[in-house]
Write a protein that holds these residues in place. Structure first.
Motif, mmCIF file in Angstrom:
data_model
loop_
_atom_site.group_PDB
_atom_site.id
_atom_site.type_symbol
_atom_site.label_atom_id
_atom_site.label_comp_id
_atom_site.label_asym_id
_atom_site.label_seq_id
_atom_site.Cartn_x
_atom_site.Cartn_y
_atom_site.Cartn_z
ATOM 1 N N VAL A 1 -10.785 64.303 -51.120
ATOM 2 C CA VAL A 1 -11.546 65.377 -51.755
ATOM 3 C C VAL A 1 -12.871 64.891 -52.337
ATOM 4 C CG1 VAL A 1 -11.484 67.075 -53.641
ATOM 5 C CG2 VAL A 1 -9.469 66.703 -52.222
ATOM 6 N N ILE A 2 -12.903 63.684 -52.867
ATOM 7 C CA ILE A 2 -14.102 63.180 -53.544
ATOM 8 C C ILE A 2 -14.951 62.295 -52.632
ATOM 9 C CG2 ILE A 2 -14.956 61.852 -55.528
ATOM 10 C CD1 ILE A 2 -13.549 64.455 -56.346
ATOM 11 N N LEU A 3 -14.335 61.270 -52.072
ATOM 12 C CA LEU A 3 -15.124 60.268 -51.344
ATOM 13 C C LEU A 3 -15.506 60.681 -49.919
ATOM 14 C CD1 LEU A 3 -13.426 56.970 -52.552
ATOM 15 C CD2 LEU A 3 -15.496 58.060 -53.402
ATOM 16 N N VAL A 4 -14.565 61.298 -49.198
ATOM 17 C CA VAL A 4 -14.844 61.643 -47.796
ATOM 18 C C VAL A 4 -16.024 62.613 -47.684
ATOM 19 C CG1 VAL A 4 -13.912 62.762 -45.732
ATOM 20 C CG2 VAL A 4 -12.548 61.064 -46.943
ATOM 21 N N PRO A 5 -16.085 63.700 -48.456
ATOM 22 C CA PRO A 5 -17.246 64.597 -48.350
ATOM 23 C C PRO A 5 -18.573 63.899 -48.671
ATOM 24 C CG PRO A 5 -15.470 65.714 -49.506
ATOM 25 C CD PRO A 5 -15.058 64.284 -49.339
ATOM 26 N N GLN A 6 -18.554 63.000 -49.663
ATOM 27 C CA GLN A 6 -19.776 62.259 -49.992
ATOM 28 C C GLN A 6 -20.223 61.412 -48.802
ATOM 29 O OE1 GLN A 6 -18.891 59.897 -53.420
ATOM 30 N NE2 GLN A 6 -19.097 61.608 -54.869
ATOM 31 N N GLN A 7 -19.288 60.739 -48.195
ATOM 32 C CA GLN A 7 -19.614 59.874 -47.061
ATOM 33 C C GLN A 7 -20.080 60.691 -45.849
ATOM 34 O OE1 GLN A 7 -19.741 56.446 -47.056
ATOM 35 N NE2 GLN A 7 -19.472 56.763 -49.261
ATOM 36 N N LEU A 8 -19.465 61.848 -45.634
ATOM 37 C CA LEU A 8 -19.879 62.697 -44.517
ATOM 38 C C LEU A 8 -21.296 63.220 -44.718
ATOM 39 C CD1 LEU A 8 -16.611 64.717 -43.772
ATOM 40 C CD2 LEU A 8 -17.626 62.871 -42.413
ATOM 41 N N ARG A 9 -21.652 63.569 -45.948
ATOM 42 C CA ARG A 9 -23.015 64.018 -46.226
ATOM 43 C C ARG A 9 -24.035 62.913 -45.956
ATOM 44 N NH1 ARG A 9 -20.373 66.850 -50.371
ATOM 45 N NH2 ARG A 9 -20.765 65.250 -51.939
ATOM 46 N N GLN A 10 -23.610 61.676 -46.097
ATOM 47 C CA GLN A 10 -24.501 60.541 -45.838
ATOM 48 C C GLN A 10 -24.472 60.123 -44.372
ATOM 49 O OE1 GLN A 10 -23.381 57.467 -48.588
ATOM 50 N NE2 GLN A 10 -23.873 58.696 -50.387
ATOM 51 N N GLY A 11 -23.712 60.849 -43.549
ATOM 52 C CA GLY A 11 -23.683 60.562 -42.117
ATOM 53 C C GLY A 11 -22.650 59.532 -41.703
ATOM 54 N N HIS A 12 -21.767 59.138 -42.583
ATOM 55 C CA HIS A 12 -20.725 58.154 -42.255
ATOM 56 C C HIS A 12 -19.457 58.880 -41.792
ATOM 57 C CE1 HIS A 12 -23.117 55.913 -45.422
ATOM 58 N NE2 HIS A 12 -23.328 55.235 -44.286
ATOM 59 N N HIS A 13 -19.414 59.172 -40.511
ATOM 60 C CA HIS A 13 -18.283 59.938 -39.962
ATOM 61 C C HIS A 13 -17.012 59.098 -39.863
ATOM 62 C CE1 HIS A 13 -20.724 63.414 -39.249
ATOM 63 N NE2 HIS A 13 -21.648 62.645 -38.685
ATOM 64 N N ALA A 14 -17.128 57.796 -39.979
ATOM 65 C CA ALA A 14 -15.942 56.947 -39.970
ATOM 66 C C ALA A 14 -15.067 57.201 -41.196
ATOM 67 C CB ALA A 14 -16.354 55.472 -39.915
ATOM 68 N N ALA A 15 -15.616 57.843 -42.213
ATOM 69 C CA ALA A 15 -14.846 58.153 -43.421
ATOM 70 C C ALA A 15 -13.699 59.120 -43.124
ATOM 71 C CB ALA A 15 -15.764 58.741 -44.484
#
Length: 187
Positions: free
Chosen positions: A43-57
């Motif tokens: 809920v917290i980390l994955v959306p942040q990483q996806l917004r930064q373009g890190h789809h591996a999250a």
């Protein structure tokens, strides 16, 4: 001669009670921590990483799915424990020595009627714990095993309880149960 079975209070009188309650509690504590950690990451980390373009999250979502599987396992285990909560194995001959028969009955404080009968398995396991205290390793080797299938229509003396008869012929070459003082090895 040493009598290691007398070291356990519930075994000293020939009764072995269901002792899974602590295990169920520890399982639910583990489930709680696992789900809290995986929810935090999902809920917290994955959306942040996806917004930064890190789809591996998205790989972190595997832990969320694993958490659902663990919850399912914990629920099934808890339901089985509640069904057989007060099960007691009352031995007829105590102790059961190698070369004799292990006889008695499992007493359950409620009426159960399994659709396909009951499957019983008795195993003689040699368990060894080795290594330094900070890195203990336990290995198990099955020395002997026998199985019985019981029919569904077992005669019952009490209509509100279930009594499951137990009879296993023990081979003469099995070692006695023992507890090693240094490593708590049990045979």
């Amino acid at each position: 001669k040493e009598k290691p079975w007398l070291n356990r209070k519930n075994w000293a009188n020939g009764q072995i009670t269901n002792s899974i309650r602590k295990g169920i509690l520890l399982l639910w504590i583990f489930v709680g921590f696992w789900c809290a950690a995986s929810a935090f990451f999902s809920v917290i980390l994955v959306p942040q990483q996806l917004r930064q373009g890190h789809h591996a999250a998205l790989i972190a979502l595997v832990f969320l799915v694993a958490g659902l599987a663990i919850i399912f396992f914990a629920l099934n285990t808890t339901l089985a424990w509640r069904k057989f909560n007060r099960a007691v194995f009352q031995m007829k001959q105590f102790p059961a020595a190698s070369g004799s028969a292990l006889t008695g009955e499992i007493q359950i404080a409620k009426k159960i009627q399994p659709k396909h009968g009951l499957h019983l398995r008795l195993s003689c396991v040699h368990r060894t714990t080795t290594g330094p205290v900070t890195n203990l390793k336990t290995s198990e080797k099955i020395l002997w095993q026998d199985e019985k299938w019981l029919r569904t229509d077992l005669p019952q003396a009490n209509p509100n309880a279930t009594s499951i008869p137990i009879y296993f012929e023990l081979p003469p070459n099995l070692p006695e149960s023992s507890i090693s003082a240094d490593r708590k090895s049990v045979v």
